[in-house]
Enzyme design. Structure first.
Site, PDB file in Angstrom:
ATOM      1  N   CYS A   1       0.830  -1.183   0.000  1.00 47.16           N
ATOM      2  CA  CYS A   1       0.000   0.000   0.000  1.00 47.16           C
ATOM      3  C   CYS A   1       0.869   1.238   0.000  1.00 47.16           C
ATOM      4  O   CYS A   1       2.048   1.165  -0.241  1.00 47.16           O
ATOM      5  CB  CYS A   1      -0.885  -0.032   1.224  1.00 47.16           C
ATOM      6  SG  CYS A   1      -1.163  -1.687   1.844  1.00 47.16           S
TER       7      CYS A   1
ATOM      8  N   TRP B   1      -4.092  -1.826  -0.033  1.00 47.89           N
ATOM      9  CA  TRP B   1      -4.479  -2.825  -1.049  1.00 47.89           C
ATOM     10  C   TRP B   1      -4.341  -4.174  -0.375  1.00 47.89           C
ATOM     11  O   TRP B   1      -3.238  -4.605  -0.053  1.00 47.89           O
ATOM     12  CB  TRP B   1      -3.551  -2.736  -2.256  1.00 47.89           C
ATOM     13  CG  TRP B   1      -3.923  -3.625  -3.399  1.00 47.89           C
ATOM     14  CD1 TRP B   1      -4.700  -3.301  -4.470  1.00 47.89           C
ATOM     15  CD2 TRP B   1      -3.531  -4.984  -3.610  1.00 47.89           C
ATOM     16  NE1 TRP B   1      -4.820  -4.363  -5.319  1.00 47.89           N
ATOM     17  CE2 TRP B   1      -4.121  -5.415  -4.820  1.00 47.89           C
ATOM     18  CE3 TRP B   1      -2.756  -5.893  -2.887  1.00 47.89           C
ATOM     19  CZ2 TRP B   1      -3.943  -6.697  -5.326  1.00 47.89           C
ATOM     20  CZ3 TRP B   1      -2.582  -7.175  -3.395  1.00 47.89           C
ATOM     21  CH2 TRP B   1      -3.176  -7.559  -4.600  1.00 47.89           C
TER      22      TRP B   1
ATOM     23  N   LYS C   1      -2.981  -6.951 -21.225  1.00 48.71           N
ATOM     24  CA  LYS C   1      -3.528  -5.591 -21.148  1.00 48.71           C
ATOM     25  C   LYS C   1      -5.056  -5.646 -21.158  1.00 48.71           C
ATOM     26  O   LYS C   1      -5.717  -4.964 -20.377  1.00 48.71           O
ATOM     27  CB  LYS C   1      -3.062  -4.722 -22.333  1.00 48.71           C
ATOM     28  CG  LYS C   1      -1.648  -4.263 -22.326  1.00 48.71           C
ATOM     29  CD  LYS C   1      -1.300  -3.203 -21.312  1.00 48.71           C
ATOM     30  CE  LYS C   1      -0.853  -3.807 -20.015  1.00 48.71           C
ATOM     31  NZ  LYS C   1       0.518  -4.181 -19.861  1.00 48.71           N
TER      32      LYS C   1
ATOM     33  N   GLU D   1       1.210 -10.134 -24.262  1.00 50.59           N
ATOM     34  CA  GLU D   1       1.101  -8.811 -23.640  1.00 50.59           C
ATOM     35  C   GLU D   1      -0.245  -8.149 -24.002  1.00 50.59           C
ATOM     36  O   GLU D   1      -0.889  -7.525 -23.153  1.00 50.59           O
ATOM     37  CB  GLU D   1       2.289  -7.939 -24.081  1.00 50.59           C
ATOM     38  CG  GLU D   1       2.266  -6.499 -23.603  1.00 50.59           C
ATOM     39  CD  GLU D   1       2.253  -6.314 -22.086  1.00 50.59           C
ATOM     40  OE1 GLU D   1       2.406  -7.288 -21.340  1.00 50.59           O
ATOM     41  OE2 GLU D   1       2.054  -5.163 -21.652  1.00 50.59           O
TER      42      GLU D   1
ATOM     43  N   ARG E   1      -1.169   2.558  -6.116  1.00 49.34           N
ATOM     44  CA  ARG E   1      -0.540   1.404  -5.459  1.00 49.34           C
ATOM     45  C   ARG E   1      -1.529   0.579  -4.647  1.00 49.34           C
ATOM     46  O   ARG E   1      -1.250  -0.554  -4.282  1.00 49.34           O
ATOM     47  CB  ARG E   1       0.565   1.886  -4.520  1.00 49.34           C
ATOM     48  CG  ARG E   1       1.730   2.505  -5.239  1.00 49.34           C
ATOM     49  CD  ARG E   1       2.782   2.844  -4.239  1.00 49.34           C
ATOM     50  NE  ARG E   1       3.351   1.639  -3.678  1.00 49.34           N
ATOM     51  CZ  ARG E   1       4.599   1.262  -3.838  1.00 49.34           C
ATOM     52  NH1 ARG E   1       5.402   1.977  -4.564  1.00 49.34           N
ATOM     53  NH2 ARG E   1       5.048   0.170  -3.293  1.00 49.34           N
TER      54      ARG E   1
ATOM     55  N   HIS F   1      -3.331 -26.800 -32.410  1.00 49.91           N
ATOM     56  CA  HIS F   1      -3.067 -27.832 -31.406  1.00 49.91           C
ATOM     57  C   HIS F   1      -4.068 -27.789 -30.252  1.00 49.91           C
ATOM     58  O   HIS F   1      -3.808 -28.364 -29.204  1.00 49.91           O
ATOM     59  CB  HIS F   1      -1.634 -27.705 -30.881  1.00 49.91           C
ATOM     60  CG  HIS F   1      -0.609 -27.889 -31.951  1.00 49.91           C
ATOM     61  ND1 HIS F   1      -0.369 -29.108 -32.549  1.00 49.91           N
ATOM     62  CD2 HIS F   1       0.201 -27.001 -32.570  1.00 49.91           C
ATOM     63  CE1 HIS F   1       0.561 -28.964 -33.481  1.00 49.91           C
ATOM     64  NE2 HIS F   1       0.918 -27.688 -33.509  1.00 49.91           N
TER      65      HIS F   1
ATOM     66  N   ASN G   1       3.134  -1.054   5.709  1.00 52.26           N
ATOM     67  CA  ASN G   1       3.103  -1.849   4.480  1.00 52.26           C
ATOM     68  C   ASN G   1       3.913  -3.105   4.748  1.00 52.26           C
ATOM     69  O   ASN G   1       5.013  -2.995   5.291  1.00 52.26           O
ATOM     70  CB  ASN G   1       3.800  -1.128   3.324  1.00 52.26           C
ATOM     71  CG  ASN G   1       3.034   0.069   2.851  1.00 52.26           C
ATOM     72  OD1 ASN G   1       1.907   0.294   3.252  1.00 52.26           O
ATOM     73  ND2 ASN G   1       3.662   0.852   1.993  1.00 52.26           N
ATOM     74  N   GLY G   2       3.424  -4.238   4.336  1.00 56.52           N
ATOM     75  CA  GLY G   2       4.197  -5.465   4.526  1.00 56.52           C
ATOM     76  C   GLY G   2       3.389  -6.518   5.262  1.00 56.52           C
ATOM     77  O   GLY G   2       2.164  -6.431   5.356  1.00 56.52           O
TER      78      GLY G   2
ATOM     79  N   LYS H   1      -0.385  -1.302  -8.644  1.00 49.78           N
ATOM     80  CA  LYS H   1       0.696  -1.017  -9.591  1.00 49.78           C
ATOM     81  C   LYS H   1       1.955  -1.809  -9.278  1.00 49.78           C
ATOM     82  O   LYS H   1       2.592  -2.352 -10.165  1.00 49.78           O
ATOM     83  CB  LYS H   1       0.995   0.484  -9.573  1.00 49.78           C
ATOM     84  CG  LYS H   1       2.122   0.917 -10.504  1.00 49.78           C
ATOM     85  CD  LYS H   1       1.714   0.767 -11.943  1.00 49.78           C
ATOM     86  CE  LYS H   1       2.819   1.215 -12.899  1.00 49.78           C
ATOM     87  NZ  LYS H   1       2.551   0.715 -14.269  1.00 49.78           N
TER      88      LYS H   1
ATOM     89  N   GLU I   1      -6.479  -7.080 -17.852  1.00 47.27           N
ATOM     90  CA  GLU I   1      -6.295  -6.178 -16.713  1.00 47.27           C
ATOM     91  C   GLU I   1      -7.322  -5.069 -16.652  1.00 47.27           C
ATOM     92  O   GLU I   1      -7.837  -4.764 -15.582  1.00 47.27           O
ATOM     93  CB  GLU I   1      -4.924  -5.483 -16.824  1.00 47.27           C
ATOM     94  CG  GLU I   1      -3.782  -6.220 -16.252  1.00 47.27           C
ATOM     95  CD  GLU I   1      -2.542  -5.342 -16.221  1.00 47.27           C
ATOM     96  OE1 GLU I   1      -2.012  -5.127 -15.145  1.00 47.27           O
ATOM     97  OE2 GLU I   1      -2.116  -4.864 -17.306  1.00 47.27           O
TER      98      GLU I   1
HETATM   99  C1  AGP Z   1       1.345  -4.811 -16.129  1.00 49.09           C
HETATM  100  O1  AGP Z   1       0.365  -4.162 -16.844  1.00 49.09           O
HETATM  101  C2  AGP Z   1       0.965  -5.235 -14.799  1.00 49.09           C
HETATM  102  N1  AGP Z   1       0.367  -4.220 -14.029  1.00 49.09           N
HETATM  103  C3  AGP Z   1       1.933  -6.140 -14.065  1.00 49.09           C
HETATM  104  O2  AGP Z   1       1.910  -7.350 -14.743  1.00 49.09           O
HETATM  105  C4  AGP Z   1       3.396  -5.673 -13.921  1.00 49.09           C
HETATM  106  O3  AGP Z   1       4.011  -5.617 -15.167  1.00 49.09           O
HETATM  107  C5  AGP Z   1       4.133  -6.635 -12.994  1.00 49.09           C
HETATM  108  O4  AGP Z   1       3.517  -6.629 -11.735  1.00 49.09           O
HETATM  109  C6  AGP Z   1       5.598  -6.309 -12.851  1.00 49.09           C
HETATM  110  O5  AGP Z   1       5.802  -5.031 -12.337  1.00 49.09           O
HETATM  111  P1  AGP Z   1       7.229  -4.383 -12.322  1.00 49.09           P
HETATM  112  O6  AGP Z   1       7.647  -4.156 -13.724  1.00 49.09           O
HETATM  113  O7  AGP Z   1       7.073  -3.107 -11.556  1.00 49.09           O
HETATM  114  O8  AGP Z   1       8.149  -5.346 -11.629  1.00 49.09           O
END
Ligand code: AGP
Length: 639
Positions: free
Chosen positions: A22, A95, A515, A511, A47, A534, A121-122, A634, A518
């Protein structure tokens, strides 16, 4: 102590503990703390955004606490109804991955006396044992399910037992003694209502940065929370504590030894983390790519030697020549960049390269040759799994380099060297510009290693020329945004999307799918085109379009075969192509998007852009919260 909490009632069964990744903001100075804390939380909301809270110390040495489940906007409303005034305070945006989201579990948490407030945090792994110990000592008044509250009680318990007139030293010692009993990770900020103008911070495994102002100081889990007030920052190391007052700060170790510190100048400004005229950070960041791609290669191309210059690797040419194997590791989007990196490095430098999910790499015995070079790729530089992989690799004696955007991050600091992305702050939860920056850097690594091996001057020069032109090609590709928006409207009712690509563009299929998942919450999968037959072909149906990434490259004809296979089963097809590809796809694909032409190995930097835009426009059409998609954060600083 006045505590105002929101109105959310607990409905789920309580779970015993929660994990956080967080945001923390603390302020001590002459100004009103609340607006600074709130603004900082807004900057950190990307975050974590399950719940939020603040505690400031008022003129009567009482806490003014406001906390609630929901977004920062809910907290701001609560504060508007019940203002909280004071010049020292701490705050938190949460979070949760375990445990319910409710007002009680929102931070700050308090000790039994209600005089000590703490945000965290943690994960306190041994919180249960600590709690039992506290209960045995008669401390039973726990109000939340959190591990954090246990730590607050522990600090309070020790504080009561310590003597001494110097209440600041006493609080510091209580925090220190409590943390010595903790197994787990933490970034914390602690305030005592009777210890004026004083915040204690500490970190182990969860970032904490101190911002130095004039007659005011700040504490945050991410510098973006405080960059509007100061760009002078000190990044705490693990097992360090900081005592923060308006006009001074002191860093010490968990054992009490005085700590060294270096003041860094934050690279970006508060302006850089504003949305400007863009409706969402994600769109802004997609459109920043001509610049971030340029910045990733700025000063790193040697026209004379037709190679790349990457001084940050901290390796001599002789050492680089000795490399016999490369491992690229990361998570999510960074993992997909690593996948492209495998193709790039093997293509350009012929060095056997492997890609490993960081979470897998760190827990298994990957056989490694002594001359293996490991790269940990991470935008944030704080991802727990990637950091774990980096530490594991270093512990086994391998040279481990970072490819990070956040220059002060733990991965950047703990690696043996590396290459910074210089992409500027990325706020949108969906990674966009960091991905294309990672691809540029991996290309540069391939070029550098290739030129030390078989790659000719002419080939090096050609690639450099193409790289030089790349930002313009990215700009040209972005002009497709309106066309993609039209496609998003056309396909808004689909049940999901399949993505296919070959060679350099197979990872782009993955990728593109990530996207879409997500930010639209639609079902999506990415596969190598040839895998279609396959098994995946069984999924083909009229409401499930297939996107083929099929530039006019060495494998275009092969892609065309796969496209025909989907067409024969009445699956809608959107094709991304280049050059004369459109002519050959006419009458086969339902929709064709033509991209500028670049060498095959650079194509992923362009092909990913329409996929970012498609996810974005579809998410907007579907009314999704683009920058703060559900359940995501994030930077994932828990395992
Ligand atoms: C990407 O869109 C994601 N939010 C997520 O997969 C991200 O790339 C992943 O958590 C790695 O993050 P980082 O590059 O900060 O290590």
């Amino acid at each position: 102590m006045s505590i105002y909490i929101g109105t959310h009632l607990a409905t789920e069964e309580s779970r015993p503990y929660n994990f956080h990744m967080c945001g923390i903001v603390g302020y001590v100075g002459r100004a009103e703390a609340t607006p600074i804390l709130l603004e900082g939380l807004r900057r950190l909301e990307y975050r974590g955004y399950d719940s939020a809270g603040i505690a400031v110390v008022n003129g009567e040495h009482q806490f003014e606490t406001r906390k609630c489940a929901g977004r920062i906007a809910s907290l701001a409303k609560l504060i508007a109804r019940k203002p909280a005034s004071g010049h020292v305070g701490i705050s938190h945006t949460r979070w949760a991955t375990h445990g319910k989201v409710n007002d009680e579990n929102a931070h700050p948490h308090f000790d039994a006396s209600g005089k000590i407030a703490l945000v965290h945090n943690g994960v306190i792994e041994n919180y249960q044992a600590l709690k039992e110990q506290l209960i045995q000592n008669g401390d039973t008044d726990f109000r939340s399910d959190t591990d954090t509250e246990v730590l607050a009680h522990l600090v309070g318990n020790i504080y009561e037992q310590l003597d001494g007139k110097d209440s600041k030293a006493r609080l510091m010692n209580a925090v220190r003694a409590a943390l010595k009993q903790v197994i787990g990770t933490y970034g914390i900020a602690v305030v005592h209502a009777n210890v004026p103008d004083f915040i204690v911070g500490a970190r182990r495994g969860s970032p904490l940065v101190l911002g130095i102002g004039r007659d005011e100081n700040f504490l945050a889990s991410d510098v973006s929370a405080i960059v509007a007030y100061t760009r002078d920052a000190v990044y705490l190391n693990d097992f360090e504590l900081v005592a923060l007052e308006p006009d001074k700060f002191e860093i010490s170790s968990l054992d009490g030894a005085a700590g060294q510190h270096a003041v860094s100048r934050v690279e970006f400004t508060a302006e850089d983390i504003k949305k400007g005229d863009y409706p969402h950070y994600m769109l802004k960041e997609i459109f920043e790519q001509p610049f971030s791609v340029r910045d990733a290669m700025r000063g790193r191309l040697s026209f004379e030697d037709c190679t790349a210059k990457l001084g940050g690797l901290n390796m001599t040419p002789a050492e680089l020549r000795k490399i016999t194997r490369i491992v690229l590791t990361g998570c999510g989007t960074a993992f997909h960049a690593a996948m492209v990196g495998e193709y790039l490095i093997e293509h350009l430098a012929s060095i056997p390269t492997e890609v490993e999910y960081a979470s897998e790499f760190r827990h298994r015995n990957t056989p490694m040759t002594p001359d293996t070079l490991v790269f940990a790729i991470s935008q944030s530089g704080e991802t727990a799994d990637t950091l774990g992989a980096l530490r594991e690799s270093r512990q086994k004696g391998y040279r481990t380099l970072g490819i990070c955007n956040n220059v002060a991050s733990t991965i950047a600091r703990e690696s043996d060297g590396g290459v910074y992305m210089h992409a500027g702050p990325e706020i949108g939860v969906a990674a966009t510009k960091s991905f294309t920056s990672q691809l540029v850097i991996l290309t540069l690594i391939g070029l550098l290693l290739g030129r030390m091996r078989h790659l000719s001057t002419a080939e090096g020069a050609q690639l450099i020329e193409a790289l030089e032109n790349l930002p313009d090609k990215v700009q040209e590709t972005l002009k497709l945004s309106d066309r993609i928006k039209t496609l998003a409207k056309k396909y808004v009712d689909v049940s999901g999307v399949l993505f296919f690509g070959r060679q350099f563009n197979f990872p782009i299929a993955m990728e593109g799918a990530l996207k879409l998942k997500e930010i639209t919450y639609l079902y999506a999968e990415g596969h190598p085109s040839a895998e279609l037959k396959h098994g995946i072909i069984a999924l083909i149906r009229p409401d499930l379009p297939s996107i083929f990434i099929a530039p006019e490259d060495a494998v275009f004809s092969k892609n065309l075969n796969n496209i025909e296979q989907v067409k024969a089963r009445k699956g809608p097809i959107i094709a991304l192509t280049s050059g004369n590809g459109a002519g050959r796809l006419k009458g086969i694909a339902n929709d064709i998007v033509t991209l500028p032409s670049v060498p095959d190995c650079l194509m992923p930097i362009l092909t990913v852009i329409p996929l970012q835009l498609l996810a974005y426009h579809l998410a907007v059409e579907l009314g999704r919260d683009v920058d703060k998609p559900r359940n995501l954060a994030k930077s994932v600083t828990v395992e």
